[in-house]
Motif scaffolding. Structure first.
Motif, short mmCIF file in Angstrom:
data_model
loop_
_atom_site.label_atom_id
_atom_site.label_comp_id
_atom_site.label_asym_id
_atom_site.label_seq_id
_atom_site.Cartn_x
_atom_site.Cartn_y
_atom_site.Cartn_z
N ALA A 257 0.83 -1.21 0.00
CA ALA A 257 0.00 0.00 0.00
C ALA A 257 0.86 1.25 0.00
O ALA A 257 0.54 2.24 -0.68
CB ALA A 257 -0.93 0.00 1.22
N LEU A 258 1.97 1.21 0.73
CA LEU A 258 2.87 2.36 0.78
C LEU A 258 3.44 2.67 -0.60
O LEU A 258 3.53 3.84 -1.00
CB LEU A 258 4.01 2.05 1.77
CG LEU A 258 5.09 3.11 1.95
CD1 LEU A 258 4.51 4.39 2.50
CD2 LEU A 258 6.19 2.58 2.87
N GLY A 259 3.82 1.64 -1.33
CA GLY A 259 4.33 1.86 -2.68
C GLY A 259 3.30 2.49 -3.59
O GLY A 259 3.61 3.36 -4.41
N THR A 260 2.06 2.05 -3.45
CA THR A 260 0.99 2.60 -4.28
C THR A 260 0.72 4.06 -3.95
O THR A 260 0.50 4.89 -4.85
CB THR A 260 -0.31 1.78 -4.08
OG1 THR A 260 -0.05 0.41 -4.36
CG2 THR A 260 -1.41 2.26 -4.99
N LEU A 261 0.74 4.39 -2.66
CA LEU A 261 0.45 5.76 -2.22
C LEU A 261 1.63 6.69 -2.42
O LEU A 261 1.45 7.89 -2.61
CB LEU A 261 0.05 5.73 -0.74
CG LEU A 261 -0.42 7.03 -0.11
CD1 LEU A 261 -1.65 7.59 -0.84
CD2 LEU A 261 -0.75 6.84 1.36
N GLY A 262 2.83 6.13 -2.42
CA GLY A 262 4.05 6.93 -2.52
C GLY A 262 4.86 6.82 -1.25
O GLY A 262 4.39 7.20 -0.18
N ASP A 263 6.07 6.28 -1.37
CA ASP A 263 6.91 6.02 -0.20
C ASP A 263 7.75 7.25 0.10
O ASP A 263 8.62 7.63 -0.69
CB ASP A 263 7.82 4.82 -0.49
CG ASP A 263 8.53 4.31 0.74
OD1 ASP A 263 8.72 5.10 1.68
OD2 ASP A 263 8.90 3.12 0.76
N PRO A 264 7.53 7.90 1.26
CA PRO A 264 8.25 9.14 1.56
C PRO A 264 9.74 8.94 1.81
O PRO A 264 10.50 9.92 1.85
CB PRO A 264 7.54 9.66 2.82
CG PRO A 264 7.00 8.44 3.47
CD PRO A 264 6.61 7.52 2.35
N ARG A 265 10.18 7.69 1.97
CA ARG A 265 11.61 7.44 2.15
C ARG A 265 12.39 7.68 0.87
O ARG A 265 13.61 7.84 0.91
CB ARG A 265 11.82 6.00 2.64
CG ARG A 265 11.22 5.73 4.02
CD ARG A 265 11.28 4.26 4.39
NE ARG A 265 10.45 3.44 3.52
CZ ARG A 265 10.24 2.13 3.71
NH1 ARG A 265 10.79 1.53 4.75
NH2 ARG A 265 9.47 1.45 2.89
N PHE A 266 11.68 7.70 -0.25
CA PHE A 266 12.30 8.00 -1.55
C PHE A 266 11.84 9.40 -1.95
O PHE A 266 10.69 9.59 -2.37
CB PHE A 266 11.87 6.97 -2.60
CG PHE A 266 12.29 5.56 -2.26
CD1 PHE A 266 13.49 5.05 -2.73
CD2 PHE A 266 11.50 4.75 -1.46
CE1 PHE A 266 13.88 3.75 -2.42
CE2 PHE A 266 11.86 3.46 -1.14
CZ PHE A 266 13.07 2.96 -1.62
N GLU A 267 12.71 10.36 -1.82
CA GLU A 267 12.34 11.76 -2.05
C GLU A 267 12.15 12.03 -3.54
O GLU A 267 13.02 11.71 -4.35
CB GLU A 267 13.42 12.68 -1.48
CG GLU A 267 13.07 14.15 -1.57
CD GLU A 267 14.18 15.05 -1.05
OE1 GLU A 267 14.10 16.27 -1.30
OE2 GLU A 267 15.10 14.53 -0.40
N VAL A 268 11.00 12.61 -3.88
CA VAL A 268 10.72 12.97 -5.28
C VAL A 268 11.49 14.23 -5.62
O VAL A 268 11.39 15.26 -4.95
CB VAL A 268 9.21 13.20 -5.49
CG1 VAL A 268 8.94 13.57 -6.94
CG2 VAL A 268 8.42 11.95 -5.11
N ARG A 269 12.28 14.16 -6.70
CA ARG A 269 13.08 15.31 -7.12
C ARG A 269 12.98 15.50 -8.63
O ARG A 269 12.58 14.59 -9.35
CB ARG A 269 14.55 15.13 -6.73
CG ARG A 269 14.81 15.15 -5.22
CD ARG A 269 16.29 15.18 -4.92
NE ARG A 269 16.56 15.21 -3.48
CZ ARG A 269 17.78 15.26 -2.97
NH1 ARG A 269 18.85 15.26 -3.78
NH2 ARG A 269 17.95 15.29 -1.66
#
Length: 1002
Positions: free
Chosen positions: A664-676
């Motif tokens: 579920a975290l991967g689907t929602l977006g994992d905050p440990r991987f910062e979007v840049r």
């Protein structure tokens, strides 16, 4: 009937006639006028001279005087219809016999033309007709499944045969064999004597039921076309009717026999049928009505007993089940039936989605694809069912935002069709008011349906009740529910008091292709439609909840357990009892997941709904929030993300719940991987862990594998290593940026050849040539390998045949299976077992892994590369030389290996106990042991390790080192010192990589 009856003889009947004037007479007269017109010349003359409704309205005496003529006309009509049904079935038989030179699709088109002129009443009579011979029965099967609603394009129905290795097999129990597009070909490929039972699996909407129906149609047509009496007979049965009416569990043999007798009164009995070629098509193994998991297991037990008898006593009988997942099918095995092959309906590839759009919507294909290709919705449309719904609604090239809008659009389209056709049932003001009719096409909201009449409100309540009663009290799979007609009327009585109105509603919903009314049963046409209407009711109920307590009561439907202490049996206990080839079962679901996902888009205040849902089912709340049609405030999204991270890393949480949270975290977006944003577009910054420089001991003198020796020390500079293996979400950024097409990232001659598609199949071809040569030249090796790897007899025989094959023929076969071709994505990119956002990317060769590192370096302006094998082992074993990343003793719950029996990659980081010991101020490194083998930059050369001996030269074309073991490895294979030597172009479902940053550490 010719005697004139006067109401004066029965004056007490006059009030009853008067009361009935606007009800029974209206129904009868309209039905006769609408259904009988044109069928009987004599009756048409009567109607032309004396309108039946007006006759009644003039008084009961005149009506009764007319009644004998009306009844006589009705009898004549029914006789004509019956005679017409017989002629139609005969025409189908003749069409089949005269079409031996035509293709199957041409013959199918002829069948459809024969049936096209039938109205619903005629069609119902055709299906209710009792066949007088096997050929008439087959013609009836053709008529039943040749309807457009059951159409299937086989080129877009990819089937993968999975051979069953048996419960005691080492490794994966179900191993991929071949791909097909026709179930008949699967039946031919599977030895009927050894494997008389197969199971077709697939996700909702993948077409399992349609495939079984098409199989019956194809087999019936083949039998009629060939005239061969030995062609197998078929019986199609939906298992959602198994024991539906009664509390007790039926005997399957009796249940099937009773169905056959009802359908074919006068034909051979079921016992006689068992003595000749017969194929039972049993649809929806997971949909058998049951009250608890124990009750479901009891029902499976009676089917297993039935199958045992079939296997033992009736070798001419085959059984094809359909169900959602492999787990259900594997429960069918017994001592006498140790293996059950499975046929998986695989999702369409991106190219197949494009081809489908081009074929069925050529004018809008490009516009639709442009919206889908980079959308989170693409995975939804990897089935013909959803694509067909999409095309019907995207006539302007604009796609719906999500599934709730998609199904709403479908219902609206069906409604408009019936209104345009002036369906008389939609004139009923109680069901569908004229004010609503005027608003068709002028909707005020995305999900609006006519609400003034009873039709859609009652359907939503009906669907919700069906969802509630399915598996009531025990959770589980809230499957498509079939109820008998009277039970459906009783259910509708909560919203509609009048029985005639209830019947009108069922008929109207059938006209709209929402409900199906086979025989005396009622069910939604598709399980997804049942869930959609239940979701409408749920969303309206949530919006209307006046207190937190009422909201909590509704949300409680989705409540699950996730703490290890609350779940029995535990993971450890499950693993102790599982067979060698078993798969760790998922935690029980509530069966409300799909309904809540659809409702999330339709509730008025989704943030309040999601907060409440997160308290009882956090992963489901995450999946709901991730949908493209659910608007979530940033603070709610961030809160859900953080809670999912914590849940996926909490050792007190059951492993299976951690995996669910990670997905579920991967689907929602994992905050440990910062979007840049980099110079080449969007990318995800990987979290890194600092590894201190110094002396590290690598290798092993245990004597397990010779290539690990000798144990020796190496000096390493400090570096940062990716906390997790590279995920699908990270690698997608590389694909979206055109990484496979950009030559800058492919920086060696071998990599450039691979990127151009030169020799990309050579590695697999050489590997098979290698083993063929060994099997031919080393006595007993083939038999030993087959035994060690628990091959099936078919697999062993296949390799024996390969060894006997002429060299030229074998090479031609290899070239056909593994051609040299250009790749634009990892090998398992579209496989749902491996392609979740937070799973490690697999099917990656060494060249692809290095290209990603070079691209990431350009994006970040830092030096990213693959670790050397010495750096990798230093991070895994640490300065204290740990045998495993967490310590010296193996623990099955610390990593994803063969013994964990997940049978696939896990989301990254869900084995927190397997992390390397954390240093002050930072986390440990996760998943170094198990999950996926990881590429290093090093050539496979003997120890001792010397960084300057050429083994780190990227241009050297030889085997490279993989480290860490995988989900397919034994405990010994995930030790920190293990090293293996694949070809750099190998792309398997257990190979991934992680990145190292060698930039100066600030």
């Amino acid at each position: 009937m010719g005697v004139h009856v006067s109401p004066n003889q029965y004056p007490e009947a006059m009030p009853a006639f008067t009361i009935a004037m606007d009800n029974a007479a209206l129904k009868l007269s309209q039905e006769i006028l609408e259904c009988a017109k044109g069928l009987d010349e004599k009756f048409d003359d009567v109607v032309a001279k004396n309108d039946a409704l007006q006759i009644f309205k003039t008084g009961a005496e005149a009506y009764l005087g007319m009644l004998p003529q009306l009844l006589e006309g009705q009898v004549r009509i029914e006789a004509l219809l019956k005679d017409g049904v017989s002629r139609i079935l005969q025409s189908i038989e003749q069409t089949a016999k005269s079409s031996s030179a035509d293709s199957e699709e041409e013959t199918l088109n002829k069948y459809q033309k024969l049936l096209a002129h039938l109205d619903q009443r005629e069609f119902d009579q055709l299906l209710a007709y009792v066949p007088s011979s096997p050929s008439v029965y087959r013609a009836q099967c053709i008529a039943r499944w040749a309807q457009p609603r059951y159409a299937i394009d086989k080129q877009f129905t990819p089937l993968t045969l999975l051979l069953d290795q048996g419960e005691e097999a080492q490794g994966e129990r179900y191993q991929k064999d071949r791909e097909f597009h026709d179930l008949r070909d699967v039946l031919k490929a599977v030895d009927a004597a050894k494997d008389p039972v197969i199971v077709v699996t697939g996700a909702p909407g993948s077409g399992k039921s349609t495939l079984l129906r098409r199989l019956e149609l194809d087999l019936a047509s083949m039998a009629l076309r060939s005239g061969n009496p030995q062609e197998p007979q078929t019986i199609f049965l939906p298992l959602n009717a198994f024991g539906q009416r009664k509390g007790e569990i039926p005997d399957p043999a009796t249940w099937v026999a009773e169905y056959w007798a009802r359908m074919t009164d006068g034909l051979s009995g079921f016992d006689a049928l068992l003595r000749r070629p017969l194929i039972l098509l049993l649809d929806g193994l997971n949909e058998m009505p049951h009250t608890s998991h124990d009750d479901y297991d009891d029902r499976m037990a009676v089917w297993k007993t039935f199958l045992d008898r079939l296997v033992r006593d009736h070798p001419h009988v085959r059984v094809v089940f359909s169900c959602r997942t492999l787990d259900y099918g594997s429960k069918l095995t017994t001592k006498d039936l140790p293996r059950v092959p499975q046929v998986e309906i695989t999702p369409l590839t991106s190219q197949q989605v494009q081809d489908f759009l081009e074929l069925y919507s050529p004018q809008n294909a490009q516009a639709i694809w442009n919206q889908l290709k980079d959308s989170s919705q693409l995975d939804l449309y990897r089935s013909p069912y959803y694509l067909t719904l999409l095309i019907k609604q995207a006539s302007d090239g604009k796609i719906p935002e999500g599934r709730a809008e998609l199904f709403t659009g479908f219902v609206r389209a069906m409604l408009k069709r019936e209104i345009d056709a002036d369906n008389p049932r939609l004139r009923d003001q109680d069901l569908f008011q004229s004010r609503d009719q005027k608003r068709i096409g002028q909707w005020q909201t995305i999900y609006e349906l006519p609400a003034r009449g009873q039709l859609f409100n009652a359907l939503a309540a009906f669907a919700f009740r069906l969802q509630t009663q399915s598996n009531n009290g025990d959770g589980g799979d809230k499957s498509q529910v079939r109820v008998d007609y009277d039970e459906a009327l009783d259910s509708l009585s909560e919203k509609i008091a009048d029985e005639q109105q209830q019947e009108n509603l069922l008929s109207a919903a059938a006209d709209l292709q929402i409900l199906d009314l086979p025989g005396d049963d009622v069910l939604f046409v598709h399980q997804l439609l049942q869930e959609y209407f239940a979701a409408r009711y749920l969303a309206e109920s949530i919006d209307a909840a006046s207190t937190p307590e009422k909201l909590a009561e509704l949300i409680k439907l989705a409540q699950v357990k996730w703490l290890e202490a609350d779940i029995k049996p535990s993971v450890q206990d499950e693993l102790k009892t599982l067979a060698k080839s078993g798969t760790l079962p998922d935690l029980p679901t509530t069966g409300w997941e799909e309904t809540f996902m659809l409702a999330a888009a339709m509730v008025a205040v989704p943030d309040e709904f999601l907060r409440s849902l997160a308290n009882v089912n956090l992963p489901l709340a995450g999946h709901c929030a991730a949908q493209p049609d659910v608007t979530v405030p940033d603070n709610v999204r961030q809160d859900l993300q953080q809670r999912l991270v914590e849940c996926s890393r909490d050792p007190a949480t059951d492993l299976r719940a951690r995996i669910t949270a990670g997905d579920a975290l991967g689907t929602l977006g994992d905050p440990r991987f910062e979007v840049r944003q980099g110079p080449l577009g969007r990318f995800l910054q990987p979290p890194m862990v600092v590894i201190e420089g110094g002396m590290y001991a690598i290798g092993s003198d245990e004597g397990v594998d010779e290539d690990e020796a000798p144990r020796h020390e190496v000096h390493l500079a400090p570096f940062s290593l990716g906390r997790f293996p590279v995920t699908n979400a990270e690698f997608k950024c590389f694909i979206d940026a055109g990484g496979y097409q950009d030559q800058r990232w492919w920086d060696t001659p071998a990599a450039q050849r691979w990127q151009r598609g030169e020799g990309t199949g050579k590695g697999s071809r050489d590997n098979w040539q290698h083993w063929r040569n060994r099997f031919k030249n080393e006595v007993g090796l083939l038999a030993r390998t087959a035994e060690e790897q628990a091959w099936t007899e078919e697999q062993a025989q296949l390799w024996q045949d390969y060894c006997k094959m002429a060299d030229e023929a074998f090479e031609a076969m290899l070239l056909e299976r593994w051609p040299d071709q250009r790749h634009t994505q990892p090998a398992y990119w579209n496989n749902p077992a491996y392609n979740a956002p937070n799973q490690s990317v697999v099917g990656i060769c060494w060249f692809e892994a290095r290209a990603y590192c070079t691209w990431l370096s350009a994006q970040t302006e830092q030096c990213f590369r693959l670790p050397t094998e010495a750096e990798w082992e230093a991070a895994a074993s640490g300065a204290d030389g740990r045998r495993y990343t967490w310590g010296d003793a193996f623990d099955v719950t610390c990593c994803n290996t063969l013994d964990t029996k997940l049978r696939r990659t896990a989301p990254v980081g869900v084995f927190p106990s397997g992390d390397t010991p954390p240093q002050v101020g930072q986390d440990g490194v996760a998943d170094l042991s198990g999950n996926v083998w990881e590429w290093t930059g090093s050539c496979y050369s003997p120890y001792p390790y010397k960084a300057d001996d050429g083994r780190e030269d990227a241009s050297v074309e030889q085997a490279r080192v993989l480290r860490g073991g995988s989900w397919l490895s034994s405990p010994g294979g995930v030790r920190s010192s293990v090293r293996v030597n694949p070809r750099p172009d190998d792309r398997f479902n257990y190979i991934g990589f992680r990145v190292l940053c060698s930039s100066p550490i600030e």
